[in-house]
Design a protein around this motif. Structure first.
Motif, PDB file in Angstrom:
ATOM      1  N   GLY A 201       2.442  11.628   0.191  1.00 39.49           N
ATOM      2  CA  GLY A 201       2.208  10.771   1.442  1.00 39.49           C
ATOM      3  C   GLY A 201       1.419   9.566   1.187  1.00 39.49           C
ATOM      4  O   GLY A 201       1.365   8.744   1.547  1.00 39.49           O
TER       5      GLY A 201
ATOM      6  N   GLN B 181       8.223   7.414   6.779  1.00 36.34           N
ATOM      7  CA  GLN B 181       8.398   8.050   5.542  1.00 36.34           C
ATOM      8  C   GLN B 181       8.572   9.588   6.104  1.00 36.34           C
ATOM      9  O   GLN B 181       8.768   9.929   7.046  1.00 36.34           O
ATOM     10  CB  GLN B 181       7.028   8.076   4.928  1.00 36.34           C
ATOM     11  CG  GLN B 181       6.784   6.756   4.114  1.00 36.34           C
ATOM     12  CD  GLN B 181       5.220   6.714   3.659  1.00 36.34           C
ATOM     13  OE1 GLN B 181       4.658   7.683   3.491  1.00 36.34           O
ATOM     14  NE2 GLN B 181       4.845   5.679   3.106  1.00 36.34           N
ATOM     15  N   PRO B 182       8.906  10.346   4.825  1.00 39.06           N
ATOM     16  CA  PRO B 182       9.376  11.637   5.266  1.00 39.06           C
ATOM     17  C   PRO B 182       8.492  12.534   6.226  1.00 39.06           C
ATOM     18  O   PRO B 182       8.735  13.228   7.141  1.00 39.06           O
ATOM     19  CB  PRO B 182       9.509  12.315   4.081  1.00 39.06           C
ATOM     20  CG  PRO B 182       9.427  11.256   2.885  1.00 39.06           C
ATOM     21  CD  PRO B 182       8.892  10.082   3.532  1.00 39.06           C
TER      22      PRO B 182
ATOM     23  N   TYR C  18       8.578   5.814  -4.557  1.00 40.11           N
ATOM     24  CA  TYR C  18       9.279   6.346  -3.412  1.00 40.11           C
ATOM     25  C   TYR C  18      10.478   5.431  -3.038  1.00 40.11           C
ATOM     26  O   TYR C  18      11.503   6.029  -2.227  1.00 40.11           O
ATOM     27  CB  TYR C  18       8.196   6.199  -2.264  1.00 40.11           C
ATOM     28  CG  TYR C  18       9.097   6.588  -0.957  1.00 40.11           C
ATOM     29  CD1 TYR C  18       9.432   8.022  -0.751  1.00 40.11           C
ATOM     30  CD2 TYR C  18       9.137   5.910   0.079  1.00 40.11           C
ATOM     31  CE1 TYR C  18       9.792   8.285   0.660  1.00 40.11           C
ATOM     32  CE2 TYR C  18       9.655   5.885   1.285  1.00 40.11           C
ATOM     33  CZ  TYR C  18      10.110   7.420   1.589  1.00 40.11           C
ATOM     34  OH  TYR C  18      10.809   7.755   2.701  1.00 40.11           O
TER      35      TYR C  18
ATOM     36  N   ARG D  63       3.299   2.861   9.054  1.00 36.87           N
ATOM     37  CA  ARG D  63       3.852   3.144   7.448  1.00 36.87           C
ATOM     38  C   ARG D  63       4.423   4.614   7.380  1.00 36.87           C
ATOM     39  O   ARG D  63       5.494   4.785   6.905  1.00 36.87           O
ATOM     40  CB  ARG D  63       3.015   2.827   6.455  1.00 36.87           C
ATOM     41  CG  ARG D  63       3.018   1.179   6.178  1.00 36.87           C
ATOM     42  CD  ARG D  63       2.229   1.005   4.973  1.00 36.87           C
ATOM     43  NE  ARG D  63       3.188   1.545   3.530  1.00 36.87           N
ATOM     44  CZ  ARG D  63       3.668   0.701   2.906  1.00 36.87           C
ATOM     45  NH1 ARG D  63       3.354  -0.566   3.157  1.00 36.87           N
ATOM     46  NH2 ARG D  63       4.126   0.823   2.024  1.00 36.87           N
TER      47      ARG D  63
ATOM     48  N   MET E 125       9.745  14.206   0.317  1.00 36.62           N
ATOM     49  CA  MET E 125       8.422  14.040   0.323  1.00 36.62           C
ATOM     50  C   MET E 125       7.868  14.175  -1.054  1.00 36.62           C
ATOM     51  O   MET E 125       6.557  13.828  -1.297  1.00 36.62           O
ATOM     52  CB  MET E 125       8.052  15.461   1.041  1.00 36.62           C
ATOM     53  CG  MET E 125       6.704  15.640   1.520  1.00 36.62           C
ATOM     54  SD  MET E 125       6.417  14.569   3.039  1.00 36.62           S
ATOM     55  CE  MET E 125       4.604  14.675   3.136  1.00 36.62           C
TER      56      MET E 125
ATOM     57  N   THR F  71       6.898  11.177  -2.512  1.00 42.16           N
ATOM     58  CA  THR F  71       6.007  10.122  -1.885  1.00 42.16           C
ATOM     59  C   THR F  71       4.572  10.325  -2.571  1.00 42.16           C
ATOM     60  O   THR F  71       3.570   9.685  -2.479  1.00 42.16           O
ATOM     61  CB  THR F  71       5.806  10.252  -0.485  1.00 42.16           C
ATOM     62  OG1 THR F  71       5.343  11.701  -0.260  1.00 42.16           O
ATOM     63  CG2 THR F  71       6.915  10.137   0.332  1.00 42.16           C
TER      64      THR F  71
ATOM     65  N   ALA G  85       3.188   6.484  -1.391  1.00 42.25           N
ATOM     66  CA  ALA G  85       4.000   6.028  -0.561  1.00 42.25           C
ATOM     67  C   ALA G  85       3.375   5.035   0.461  1.00 42.25           C
ATOM     68  O   ALA G  85       3.905   3.993   0.717  1.00 42.25           O
ATOM     69  CB  ALA G  85       5.222   6.888   0.123  1.00 42.25           C
TER      70      ALA G  85
END
Lengths: 440, 288
Positions: free
Chosen positions: B135, A294-295, B145, A290, B129, B132, B138
């Motif tokens: 982090g 993502q970034p 997101y 996951r 970012m 999210t 997300a």
């Protein structure tokens, strides 16, 4: 096309024969130089107790001839096969489709293993061992495979996790489920602590410092006798319970067997441990897969590809590197806590450099950044090592040869390609030659 | 990008005002004085070219502006759309990028193992970012997101279209031809939503047709017409190809041996005695 190649091979034959003979001759010479002292001379004990030298030249001759013949065959085979073919897009697509099927089948096997007939205590224990290394491989894959930071001291986080669990459980009586996250947090904390000094180091320099870090942790554990018991290790670490129900042979009211009304059997605990490590490993995989989309995960991979370009795009390299170290270390810590509860005994001997090397070898053989590759490599490395147990002292030789063969055939690991994290159209795998290996 | 749009409405930041002020910039490497008290300004909505012979200190000035070197002396002021000035020489490199200065590299620095689309998404790291939720949101599938990523992919696709790379979006950047890699690097820099785009020899190694396309792209970026909805972005470029410099730049700054020797519109700089001397040698001295 193949006819042309054959005709070309025919025309080249006399020259090829000479070259092949020369090549094989050199190989035979090297083999002679190696085997003459290794095999040719053997010290035996005479009946009177004295040592004497027994020459075995016949065996040496057989080995040298074997090397000569094999090399000759290899050179001819390579010449006949023509130039190596690059994998075509079609073949890559077929491999990708097989790969998509392969992972669910492997997962199904792993889930059903305890119920497959013929699975005994030994198979389950081996399964637990393999899954522990799968999890460690996946954890290290975050640091080495995705972020491209070569870490030779990964076992330190495994040790921190194991000792965190052992100490917390013994001194404060915390249960496994409380200790598990704490062990992970402790390991992540040490991951960040390692990350800070090595932020500016790259490649070989980073590898050396992480190697030293791993040794420091081990040496501290070895010498801090009052806390860790030093070389004697820690015994009597609480065994896991099924959410409060202990696995006891008494079969009483408060035990696992008593609660579910089944016959007490020592296999229950093993099956429970098996599923525990399977869930932990799958958690590692889920989080990694996951985050990759993502970034943060893209920033890890971008950092592996080109750190300077990352900085020019406003990516905070410090935060990106530290999160990679922390997350990788956290999963190492989880695995360590599991290891401690499974063994019931830990000592610094379990956390030597060779463990780091094995985990790194799993990641490299599997293919940097590839989840399924790492899983297969762990099965091959750990399972294969067990499979060759009958070979006794030849085991290491076979094992080493297998590793060399894998790296010769697939220099970028079993799965060297990379799957894009996002696509406008169809997602196509990226061939290994484009993907950077990371330099620190 | 939205910041630049706001600029159009804000009277504090009019076109033609300086966006980047380089004030007495000095860079010394040990005993070597690479840049000696250089001052110039890049104006909003213009293409400013930095030219000079090899070793004149152009790339050093660039590396100071983008934070890869810390200048020995002088100041670099970025005037934001809201009128505030940011002292770039005090910021770390990734903060400079976030302040609104994007750059490309003389020797292309893409992420070769990632697709063209992924390259452009990495460039939008900051806003993504933030979406999210550190982090964790997300990871669990919470927070907005997914919407943020859709918007980011939309912006990336718009820039891929503007650079003619939309058909290669899912190909690894390392497999693109050289000219396409140059354009992708510009698209990636633009995806950070900069106020000032710094290009280090963008036309190096391009054929005449490709440089013509590049000139069109750069004019589009300056005018804000390259991508629908994008604001105008000021451009600062280093270039050796005099043809492209004279055609597209609004303002030219000439460096030689670390000093500024001329500055002005292209037509004026071309006739400048010092510039001709720097490029063709020093005829006066030879005659003397």
């Amino acid at each position: 096309m193949s006819g042309d190649v054959a005709a070309f091979a025919m025309a080249q034959r006399p020259r090829l024969a000479a070259a092949a003979l020369k090549d094989a001759g050199i190989t035979a010479l090297v083999a002679l130089a190696l085997f003459a002292p290794l095999v040719g001379l053997r010290t035996d004990v005479a009946p009177n107790g004295a040592l004497f030298l027994r020459p075995r030249w016949a065996e040496v001759a057989i080995l040298v001839l074997l090397a000569f013949a094999l090399r000759l065959g290899l050179v001819y085979w390579q010449a006949m096969r023509g130039p190596p073919r690059l994998p075509s897009a079609a073949r890559a697509a077929v491999a990708a489709r097989a790969g998509r099927l392969f992972a669910p089948v492997l997962l199904g096997l792993a889930v059903l293993l305890p119920f497959i007939p013929g699975t005994g205590r030994y198979e389950l224990d081996l399964g637990i061992l393999v899954l522990t290394y799968v999890m460690l491989g996946w954890g290290l894959n975050i640091v080495v495979g995705l972020a491209g930071l070569l870490d030779l001291g990964y076992v330190a986080f495994y040790a921190v996790g194991a000792y965190s669990y052992a100490l917390l459980a013994q001194h404060f009586g915390f249960s496994f489920w409380v200790c598990l996250p704490l062990a992970g947090i402790m390991a992540a904390f040490w991951g960040v602590l390692l990350g800070f000094p090595v932020l500016r180091l790259r490649g070989d320099y980073l590898a050396i410092v992480t190697l030293a870090f791993g040794e420091i942790i081990r040496v501290v554990l070895l010498n801090w006798v009052s806390l860790t018991g030093g070389p004697n290790g820690m015994t009597g670490i609480p065994r896991p319970s099924f959410f409060g129900l202990p696995f006891s042979m008494s079969g009483g009211e408060g035990t696992f067997a008593g609660f579910f009304g089944i016959e007490p059997d020592p296999i229950h605990r093993v099956v429970f441990l098996y599923y525990l490590i399977l869930i932990l490993a799958l958690l590692t995989n889920w989080v990694t897969v996951r985050i990759r989309r993502q970034p943060l995960g893209r920033a890890w991979e971008a950092m592996r590809e080109d750190e300077i370009a990352c900085r020019a795009l406003g990516i905070n390299i410090v935060a990106t590197k530290l999160t990679a170290f922390a997350l990788g270390a956290m999963f190492g810590g989880f695995a360590g806590a599991f290891f401690a509860t499974r063994q019931g005994f830990i000592s610094p001997e379990s956390f030597t450099f060779i463990e780091s090397a094995i985990i790194l070898a799993i990641v490299v053989l599997g293919g940097l950044g590839s989840q399924i590759g790492v899983a297969v490599a762990a099965i091959v490395m750990i399972g294969g090592f067990e499979l060759f147990r009958d070979l006794e002292e030849w085991r290491m030789l076979v094992f080493g040869a297998a590793m060399v063969v894998i790296m010769v055939l697939r220099p970028r690991g079993l799965v060297g390609s990379r799957t894009p994290t996002v696509a406008l159209g169809q997602r196509r795998v990226i061939a290994a030659e484009h993907v950077a290996e990371g330099r620190g | 990008m939205s910041a630049t749009l706001a600029a159009a409405a804000d009277p504090a930041a009019r076109l033609g005002d300086p966006i980047l002020e380089v004030d007495q910039l000095t860079m010394r490497f040990g005993g070597l004085l690479a840049v000696d008290a250089v001052s110039f300004a890049a104006r909003r909505g213009e293409i400013t070219a930095l030219i000079g012979p090899n070793g004149a200190g152009k790339t050093t000035v660039f590396n100071c502006i983008t934070g890869f070197y810390r200048p020995t002396g002088g100041a670099l002021r970025l005037h934001r759309a809201d009128g505030a000035a940011v002292e770039l020489q005090r910021l770390k490199d990734h903060r400079i990028a976030r302040a609104g200065v994007a750059r490309t590299f003389q020797n292309i620095r893409l992420f070769p193992g990632m697709t063209a689309l992924e390259n452009l998404l990495v460039a939008q790291h900051g806003p993504l970012m933030a979406a999210t939720g550190f982090g964790i949101g997300a990871l669990l599938g919470l927070s907005g997101y997914a919407a943020a990523e859709r918007a980011a992919i939309g912006r990336a696709a718009a820039w891929l279209r503007a650079t003619g790379l939309i058909d290669r979006a899912d190909d690894p950047a390392g497999a693109l031809p050289y000219g396409a890699q140059r354009r992708l690097e510009i698209a990636r820099a633009m995806c950070t939503g900069p106020a000032l785009l710094c290009l280090d020899e963008p036309a190096a190694g391009l054929n005449p047709r490709e440089s013509e396309e590049l000139a069109r792209l750069l004019r589009g970026i300056r005018d804000g017409s390259a991508v629908p909805g994008a604001g105008a972005t000021s451009v600062l470029l280093i270039e050796h190809d005099m043809g492209i410099v004279m055609r597209i730049s609004d303002h030219v700054v000439v460096l030689d041996h670390g000093k500024k020797i001329a500055e002005g519109p292209p037509a004026q700089v071309r006739e400048d005695r010092h510039v001709i001397a720097a490029y063709l040698g020093e005829p006066e001295e030879e005659q003397a």
